[in-house]
Design a protein around this motif. Structure first.
Motif, PDB file in Angstrom:
ATOM      1  N   GLN A 295       0.829  -1.205   0.000  1.00 54.14           N
ATOM      2  CA  GLN A 295       0.000   0.000   0.000  1.00 54.14           C
ATOM      3  C   GLN A 295       0.866   1.259   0.000  1.00 54.14           C
ATOM      4  OE1 GLN A 295      -3.085   0.286   2.961  1.00 54.14           O
ATOM      5  NE2 GLN A 295      -4.142   1.837   1.780  1.00 54.14           N
ATOM      6  N   CYS A 296       1.972   1.240   0.734  1.00 51.84           N
ATOM      7  CA  CYS A 296       2.900   2.388   0.712  1.00 51.84           C
ATOM      8  C   CYS A 296       3.420   2.618  -0.700  1.00 51.84           C
ATOM      9  CB  CYS A 296       4.073   2.144   1.666  1.00 51.84           C
ATOM     10  SG  CYS A 296       3.641   2.204   3.412  1.00 51.84           S
ATOM     11  N   LYS A 297       3.778   1.537  -1.366  1.00 49.61           N
ATOM     12  CA  LYS A 297       4.263   1.652  -2.743  1.00 49.61           C
ATOM     13  C   LYS A 297       3.170   2.185  -3.655  1.00 49.61           C
ATOM     14  CE  LYS A 297       7.802  -1.941  -2.488  1.00 49.61           C
ATOM     15  NZ  LYS A 297       8.236  -3.266  -2.976  1.00 49.61           N
ATOM     16  N   ALA A 298       1.963   1.668  -3.527  1.00 50.27           N
ATOM     17  CA  ALA A 298       0.861   2.068  -4.407  1.00 50.27           C
ATOM     18  C   ALA A 298       0.510   3.540  -4.255  1.00 50.27           C
ATOM     19  CB  ALA A 298      -0.366   1.198  -4.133  1.00 50.27           C
ATOM     20  N   VAL A 299       0.502   4.031  -3.032  1.00 51.48           N
ATOM     21  CA  VAL A 299       0.082   5.416  -2.797  1.00 51.48           C
ATOM     22  C   VAL A 299       1.172   6.432  -3.172  1.00 51.48           C
ATOM     23  CG1 VAL A 299       0.743   5.760  -0.372  1.00 51.48           C
ATOM     24  CG2 VAL A 299      -1.387   6.731  -1.230  1.00 51.48           C
ATOM     25  N   THR A 300       2.423   5.998  -3.221  1.00 51.30           N
ATOM     26  CA  THR A 300       3.519   6.919  -3.525  1.00 51.30           C
ATOM     27  C   THR A 300       4.034   6.794  -4.958  1.00 51.30           C
ATOM     28  OG1 THR A 300       5.194   5.346  -2.735  1.00 51.30           O
ATOM     29  CG2 THR A 300       4.320   6.923  -1.132  1.00 51.30           C
ATOM     30  N   GLU A 301       3.611   5.768  -5.641  1.00 54.71           N
ATOM     31  CA  GLU A 301       4.153   5.412  -6.962  1.00 54.71           C
ATOM     32  C   GLU A 301       4.192   6.573  -7.963  1.00 54.71           C
ATOM     33  OE1 GLU A 301       3.561   1.491  -9.488  1.00 54.71           O
ATOM     34  OE2 GLU A 301       1.675   2.585  -9.187  1.00 54.71           O
ATOM     35  N   ASP A 302       3.118   7.316  -8.074  1.00 57.47           N
ATOM     36  CA  ASP A 302       3.059   8.388  -9.065  1.00 57.47           C
ATOM     37  C   ASP A 302       3.089   9.781  -8.443  1.00 57.47           C
ATOM     38  OD1 ASP A 302       2.897   6.611 -11.243  1.00 57.47           O
ATOM     39  OD2 ASP A 302       0.751   6.332 -10.891  1.00 57.47           O
ATOM     40  N   GLU A 303       3.455   9.864  -7.177  1.00 54.22           N
ATOM     41  CA  GLU A 303       3.469  11.164  -6.494  1.00 54.22           C
ATOM     42  C   GLU A 303       4.914  11.571  -6.211  1.00 54.22           C
ATOM     43  OE1 GLU A 303       3.153  14.534  -5.246  1.00 54.22           O
ATOM     44  OE2 GLU A 303       1.224  13.620  -5.727  1.00 54.22           O
ATOM     45  N   PRO A 304       5.371  12.696  -6.748  1.00 54.08           N
ATOM     46  CA  PRO A 304       6.752  13.107  -6.533  1.00 54.08           C
ATOM     47  C   PRO A 304       7.006  13.861  -5.221  1.00 54.08           C
ATOM     48  CG  PRO A 304       5.692  14.598  -8.062  1.00 54.08           C
ATOM     49  CD  PRO A 304       4.699  13.501  -7.765  1.00 54.08           C
ATOM     50  N   ASP A 305       5.961  14.357  -4.552  1.00 54.17           N
ATOM     51  CA  ASP A 305       6.175  15.199  -3.371  1.00 54.17           C
ATOM     52  C   ASP A 305       6.527  14.353  -2.147  1.00 54.17           C
ATOM     53  OD1 ASP A 305       5.117  16.741  -0.821  1.00 54.17           O
ATOM     54  OD2 ASP A 305       5.585  18.214  -2.372  1.00 54.17           O
ATOM     55  N   LEU A 306       7.695  14.593  -1.594  1.00 52.15           N
ATOM     56  CA  LEU A 306       8.189  13.813  -0.458  1.00 52.15           C
ATOM     57  C   LEU A 306       7.292  13.936   0.764  1.00 52.15           C
ATOM     58  CD1 LEU A 306      10.452  12.054   0.803  1.00 52.15           C
ATOM     59  CD2 LEU A 306      11.549  14.197   1.502  1.00 52.15           C
ATOM     60  N   ILE A 307       6.927  15.148   1.139  1.00 51.73           N
ATOM     61  CA  ILE A 307       6.130  15.350   2.357  1.00 51.73           C
ATOM     62  C   ILE A 307       4.774  14.662   2.225  1.00 51.73           C
ATOM     63  CG2 ILE A 307       5.068  17.053   3.899  1.00 51.73           C
ATOM     64  CD1 ILE A 307       8.169  16.986   3.994  1.00 51.73           C
ATOM     65  N   ALA A 308       4.130  14.803   1.064  1.00 57.69           N
ATOM     66  CA  ALA A 308       2.846  14.127   0.843  1.00 57.69           C
ATOM     67  C   ALA A 308       3.001  12.616   0.965  1.00 57.69           C
ATOM     68  CB  ALA A 308       2.291  14.500  -0.529  1.00 57.69           C
ATOM     69  N   ASN A 309       4.058  12.083   0.389  1.00 57.35           N
ATOM     70  CA  ASN A 309       4.283  10.636   0.457  1.00 57.35           C
ATOM     71  C   ASN A 309       4.525  10.157   1.883  1.00 57.35           C
ATOM     72  OD1 ASN A 309       3.928  10.029  -2.270  1.00 57.35           O
ATOM     73  ND2 ASN A 309       6.045  10.555  -2.762  1.00 57.35           N
ATOM     74  N   LEU A 310       5.349  10.878   2.627  1.00 54.59           N
ATOM     75  CA  LEU A 310       5.638  10.462   4.003  1.00 54.59           C
ATOM     76  C   LEU A 310       4.412  10.615   4.894  1.00 54.59           C
ATOM     77  CD1 LEU A 310       9.261  11.841   4.437  1.00 54.59           C
ATOM     78  CD2 LEU A 310       8.530   9.543   3.775  1.00 54.59           C
ATOM     79  N   ALA A 311       3.592  11.630   4.638  1.00 55.60           N
ATOM     80  CA  ALA A 311       2.345  11.792   5.395  1.00 55.60           C
ATOM     81  C   ALA A 311       1.440  10.588   5.158  1.00 55.60           C
ATOM     82  CB  ALA A 311       1.654  13.090   5.002  1.00 55.60           C
ATOM     83  N   ASN A 312       1.314  10.173   3.905  1.00 56.09           N
ATOM     84  CA  ASN A 312       0.469   9.016   3.607  1.00 56.09           C
ATOM     85  C   ASN A 312       1.045   7.723   4.166  1.00 56.09           C
ATOM     86  OD1 ASN A 312      -1.878   9.956   2.398  1.00 56.09           O
ATOM     87  ND2 ASN A 312      -0.916  10.142   0.398  1.00 56.09           N
ATOM     88  N   ILE A 313       2.360   7.563   4.102  1.00 52.22           N
ATOM     89  CA  ILE A 313       2.979   6.356   4.663  1.00 52.22           C
ATOM     90  C   ILE A 313       2.750   6.285   6.165  1.00 52.22           C
ATOM     91  CG2 ILE A 313       5.200   5.243   5.144  1.00 52.22           C
ATOM     92  CD1 ILE A 313       6.057   6.174   2.275  1.00 52.22           C
ATOM     93  N   SER A 314       2.894   7.404   6.864  1.00 52.63           N
ATOM     94  CA  SER A 314       2.643   7.377   8.319  1.00 52.63           C
ATOM     95  C   SER A 314       1.181   7.046   8.604  1.00 52.63           C
ATOM     96  CB  SER A 314       3.075   8.685   8.986  1.00 52.63           C
ATOM     97  OG  SER A 314       2.339   9.777   8.519  1.00 52.63           O
ATOM     98  N   ALA A 315       0.250   7.529   7.778  1.00 54.65           N
ATOM     99  CA  ALA A 315      -1.169   7.212   7.963  1.00 54.65           C
ATOM    100  C   ALA A 315      -1.441   5.734   7.696  1.00 54.65           C
ATOM    101  CB  ALA A 315      -2.030   8.086   7.052  1.00 54.65           C
ATOM    102  N   ILE A 316      -0.819   5.172   6.670  1.00 53.68           N
ATOM    103  CA  ILE A 316      -0.996   3.747   6.362  1.00 53.68           C
ATOM    104  C   ILE A 316      -0.535   2.892   7.537  1.00 53.68           C
ATOM    105  CG2 ILE A 316      -0.086   1.863   4.931  1.00 53.68           C
ATOM    106  CD1 ILE A 316      -0.084   3.977   2.587  1.00 53.68           C
ATOM    107  N   ILE A 317       0.625   3.218   8.079  1.00 57.85           N
ATOM    108  CA  ILE A 317       1.153   2.443   9.214  1.00 57.85           C
ATOM    109  C   ILE A 317       0.258   2.623  10.436  1.00 57.85           C
ATOM    110  CG2 ILE A 317       3.082   2.206  10.824  1.00 57.85           C
ATOM    111  CD1 ILE A 317       4.905   3.126   8.433  1.00 57.85           C
ATOM    112  N   PHE A 318      -0.117   3.868  10.730  1.00 55.67           N
ATOM    113  CA  PHE A 318      -0.926   4.154  11.917  1.00 55.67           C
ATOM    114  C   PHE A 318      -2.273   3.433  11.855  1.00 55.67           C
ATOM    115  CE2 PHE A 318      -3.557   6.853  14.711  1.00 55.67           C
ATOM    116  CZ  PHE A 318      -2.745   6.883  15.831  1.00 55.67           C
ATOM    117  N   ASP A 319      -2.889   3.429  10.690  1.00 51.67           N
ATOM    118  CA  ASP A 319      -4.181   2.761  10.530  1.00 51.67           C
ATOM    119  C   ASP A 319      -4.047   1.255  10.373  1.00 51.67           C
ATOM    120  OD1 ASP A 319      -5.611   5.125  10.724  1.00 51.67           O
ATOM    121  OD2 ASP A 319      -5.707   5.416   8.556  1.00 51.67           O
ATOM    122  N   GLY A 320      -2.891   0.799   9.881  1.00 55.20           N
ATOM    123  CA  GLY A 320      -2.734  -0.604   9.542  1.00 55.20           C
ATOM    124  C   GLY A 320      -2.135  -1.493  10.603  1.00 55.20           C
ATOM    125  N   MET A 321      -1.521  -0.912  11.611  1.00 52.06           N
ATOM    126  CA  MET A 321      -0.933  -1.726  12.685  1.00 52.06           C
ATOM    127  C   MET A 321      -1.754  -1.551  13.956  1.00 52.06           C
ATOM    128  SD  MET A 321       3.211  -1.355  12.291  1.00 52.06           S
ATOM    129  CE  MET A 321       3.561  -2.929  13.072  1.00 52.06           C
TER     130      MET A 321
END
Length: 156
Positions: free
Chosen positions: A13-39
């Motif tokens: 899911q981290c790969k899928a949500v960041t795959e086509d997005e170049p913005d680092l902050i947006a990607n890291l925000a989504n990755i932290s949300a994926i982990i927070f919601d997924g664990m």
């Protein structure tokens, strides 16, 4: 749809949500949300950026208010940054120099993100449960951090 309880699906899911997005902050925000919601049983998931050779600064995260600056070598995050090694701590109260940003945190995993042999950030996951993280959990967090190395860190 991803099963967020599956370790491999968190990384996918981290790969899928960041795959086509170049913005680092947006990607890291989504990755932290994926982990927070997924664990289950975690109370903080996020990133600290290396802003100098000796200090981390708070980045995108999910959870309660956090420490803003952490010196390399101090606390679990600072040790991960200084040693460039994964820190898997079953009981943070037994960790010498632990920094209690959230008194509810009892266990923690911190994975350094290394680009061109320099720590650019750490991925920090906290839990209110002692010994919450298995070796498999720690390996998954390390895999997500390793994936984050491929993002565009030139934006910082």
């Amino acid at each position: 749809m991803f099963d967020l309880n599956s370790h491999s699906d968190l990384l996918l899911q981290c790969k899928a949500v960041t795959e086509d997005e170049p913005d680092l902050i947006a990607n890291l925000a989504n990755i932290s949300a994926i982990i927070f919601d997924g664990m289950a049983d975690i109370n903080w998931a996020g990133f600290y950026f290396s802003r100098s050779d000796d200090e981390l600064v708070l980045g995108p995260f999910q959870g309660k208010v956090a420490c803003v600056r952490i010196a390399f070598g101090k606390g679990v995050c600072g040790v991960a940054a200084a040693t460039k090694q994964l820190q898997h701590v079953d009981d943070v109260h037994q960790f010498s120099g632990h920094i209690a940003c959230d008194a509810a945190s009892n266990s923690e995993v911190v994975a350094p993100i290394i680009v061109n042999d320099k720590v650019v950030a750490v991925l920090d996951i906290d839990s209110p449960k002692i010994a919450r993280f298995s070796e498999q959990d720690a390996a998954q967090i390390a895999a997500i951090a390793e994936y984050c190395q491929q993002l565009d860190w030139s934006q910082l």
